[in-house]
Design a protein around this motif. Structure first.
Motif, PDB file in Angstrom:
ATOM      1  N   PRO A  45      -2.325   4.673   0.641  1.00  0.00           N
ATOM      2  CA  PRO A  45      -3.004   4.809   2.170  1.00  0.00           C
ATOM      3  C   PRO A  45      -3.293   3.632   2.856  1.00  0.00           C
ATOM      4  CG  PRO A  45      -3.825   6.327   0.304  1.00  0.00           C
ATOM      5  CD  PRO A  45      -3.208   5.170  -0.318  1.00  0.00           C
ATOM      6  N   LEU A  46      -3.371   3.604   4.027  1.00  0.00           N
ATOM      7  CA  LEU A  46      -3.651   2.556   4.770  1.00  0.00           C
ATOM      8  C   LEU A  46      -4.934   2.888   5.933  1.00  0.00           C
ATOM      9  CD1 LEU A  46      -0.066   1.150   5.655  1.00  0.00           C
ATOM     10  CD2 LEU A  46      -1.745   0.428   3.600  1.00  0.00           C
ATOM     11  N   SER A  47      -5.577   1.613   6.209  1.00  0.00           N
ATOM     12  CA  SER A  47      -6.426   1.888   7.326  1.00  0.00           C
ATOM     13  C   SER A  47      -5.742   1.459   8.481  1.00  0.00           C
ATOM     14  CB  SER A  47      -7.647   0.796   7.092  1.00  0.00           C
ATOM     15  OG  SER A  47      -7.173  -0.481   7.247  1.00  0.00           O
ATOM     16  N   ALA A  48      -6.430   1.609   9.733  1.00  0.00           N
ATOM     17  CA  ALA A  48      -5.696   1.405  11.030  1.00  0.00           C
ATOM     18  C   ALA A  48      -5.493  -0.035  11.329  1.00  0.00           C
ATOM     19  CB  ALA A  48      -6.697   1.953  12.117  1.00  0.00           C
ATOM     20  N   TYR A  49      -6.451  -0.913  10.410  1.00  0.00           N
ATOM     21  CA  TYR A  49      -6.464  -2.365  10.576  1.00  0.00           C
ATOM     22  C   TYR A  49      -5.080  -2.653   9.711  1.00  0.00           C
ATOM     23  CZ  TYR A  49     -10.549  -2.630  13.255  1.00  0.00           C
ATOM     24  OH  TYR A  49     -11.446  -2.519  14.086  1.00  0.00           O
ATOM     25  N   GLU A  50      -4.829  -2.111   8.542  1.00  0.00           N
ATOM     26  CA  GLU A  50      -3.752  -2.426   7.544  1.00  0.00           C
ATOM     27  C   GLU A  50      -2.464  -2.085   8.262  1.00  0.00           C
ATOM     28  OE1 GLU A  50      -5.999  -2.127   3.238  1.00  0.00           O
ATOM     29  OE2 GLU A  50      -5.341  -0.369   4.557  1.00  0.00           O
ATOM     30  N   ILE A  51      -2.626  -0.776   8.831  1.00  0.00           N
ATOM     31  CA  ILE A  51      -1.389  -0.472   9.868  1.00  0.00           C
ATOM     32  C   ILE A  51      -0.788  -1.295  10.952  1.00  0.00           C
ATOM     33  CG2 ILE A  51      -0.396   1.523  11.255  1.00  0.00           C
ATOM     34  CD1 ILE A  51      -2.051   3.423   9.629  1.00  0.00           C
ATOM     35  N   ALA A  52      -2.078  -1.878  11.645  1.00  0.00           N
ATOM     36  CA  ALA A  52      -1.838  -2.770  12.697  1.00  0.00           C
ATOM     37  C   ALA A  52      -1.204  -4.193  12.074  1.00  0.00           C
ATOM     38  CB  ALA A  52      -2.915  -3.112  13.571  1.00  0.00           C
ATOM     39  N   ASN A  53      -1.711  -4.505  10.990  1.00  0.00           N
ATOM     40  CA  ASN A  53      -1.063  -5.766  10.276  1.00  0.00           C
ATOM     41  C   ASN A  53       0.209  -5.480   9.844  1.00  0.00           C
ATOM     42  OD1 ASN A  53      -3.448  -7.416  10.666  1.00  0.00           O
ATOM     43  ND2 ASN A  53      -4.249  -6.824   8.849  1.00  0.00           N
ATOM     44  N   ALA A  54       0.579  -4.375   9.223  1.00  0.00           N
ATOM     45  CA  ALA A  54       1.930  -4.189   8.857  1.00  0.00           C
ATOM     46  C   ALA A  54       3.170  -4.022   9.953  1.00  0.00           C
ATOM     47  CB  ALA A  54       1.965  -2.918   7.850  1.00  0.00           C
ATOM     48  N   TYR A  55       2.449  -3.256  10.929  1.00  0.00           N
ATOM     49  CA  TYR A  55       3.269  -3.164  12.339  1.00  0.00           C
ATOM     50  C   TYR A  55       3.715  -4.406  12.756  1.00  0.00           C
ATOM     51  CZ  TYR A  55       4.836  -0.972  16.602  1.00  0.00           C
ATOM     52  OH  TYR A  55       5.396  -0.564  17.570  1.00  0.00           O
ATOM     53  N   GLN A  56       2.786  -5.564  12.779  1.00  0.00           N
ATOM     54  CA  GLN A  56       2.919  -6.826  13.192  1.00  0.00           C
ATOM     55  C   GLN A  56       4.230  -7.590  12.352  1.00  0.00           C
ATOM     56  OE1 GLN A  56       1.748  -9.039  15.855  1.00  0.00           O
ATOM     57  NE2 GLN A  56       3.230 -10.501  15.256  1.00  0.00           N
TER      58      GLN A  56
END
Length: 161
Positions: A45-56
Motif C-alpha cells: 500500500p502507498l500513501s498519497a505522497y508515495e503515489i505522487a512520487n511514483a507518479y512523477q
C-alpha cells in the motif's frame, strides 16, 4: 516498490474500471487511471505522497498530493481502491476484474514487510459483528477489517533468525 502485472491482466482490470466508472457516471480520466496503475504496480500500500512520487517517476509529470487525495476519494467511492485506515495508505482492489458480488473487505497486513492480502468477509460474520456492536450501544461506521499479521515468508524468516 513496483512489480508490474502482466499487460493482459492490467488491460482487463482497466477495462473493468472504465466500465464501472461509466456505470456510475464518473469519468476515468488519464490521471485517475495512472494513479490506479501506480497502485496496481505496487506490491505494498502507498500513501498519497508515495503515489505522487511514483507518479512523477513513472509518468514524468508532477501531481500534487491534494490532487492525489481527490482522485483516491473518487476511486475509493467506486471500490477501485481501498484505504487502510490503520496505515493511512491505499491499495488497488484485488477484485476489480471479478464478476462476483464483492464482500466486505478484510485486510491481512504483514507488519514486517507491509504486504497486504484482501479477503472477503462472509455476511454472517459481518452481521454477528453488527449485533455485538449494537448490544454494546455503539453504531458501526465502517465494516472493513484490518488485521495486523505476519505473512508466512516473514514468519519463516523470523523463525530462522
Amino acid at each position: 516498490m513496483s512489480a508490474s502485472r502482466p499487460n493482459s491482466k492490467r488491460s482487463t482490470i482497466l477495462r473493468k474500471a472504465e466500465q464501472l466508472c461509466e456505470q456510475h457516471g464518473v469519468k476515468l480520466t488519464l490521471k485517475r487511471k495512472n494513479v490506479l496503475c501506480v497502485l496496481l504496480d505496487s506490491t505494498t500500500p502507498l500513501s498519497a505522497y508515495e503515489i505522487a512520487n511514483a507518479y512523477q517517476q513513472t509518468y514524468q509529470e508532477s501531481l500534487a498530493p491534494m490532487s492525489v487525495y481527490r482522485m483516491l476519494d473518487t476511486l475509493a467511492s467506486l471500490s477501485l481502491v481501498h484505504k487502510l485506515s490503520s496505515e493511512n495508505k491505499y491499495l488497488a482492489c484485488s477484485h476489480i476484474s471479478c464478476d462476483h458480488a464483492h464482500q466486505v473487505p478484510q485486510f491481512l497486513i504483514c507488519k514486517s514487510c507491509g504486504k497486504v492480502a484482501e479477503k472477503g468477509i462472509q455476511d454472517s460474520v459481518v452481521q454477528a459483528l453488527q449485533q455485538s456492536i449494537e448490544q454494546a450501544d455503539f453504531q458501526l461506521l465502517n465494516s472493513q477489517i484490518e488485521l495486523q499479521c505476519l505473512c508466512n515468508e516473514c514468519a519463516s524468516a523470523n523463525q530462522n533468525d
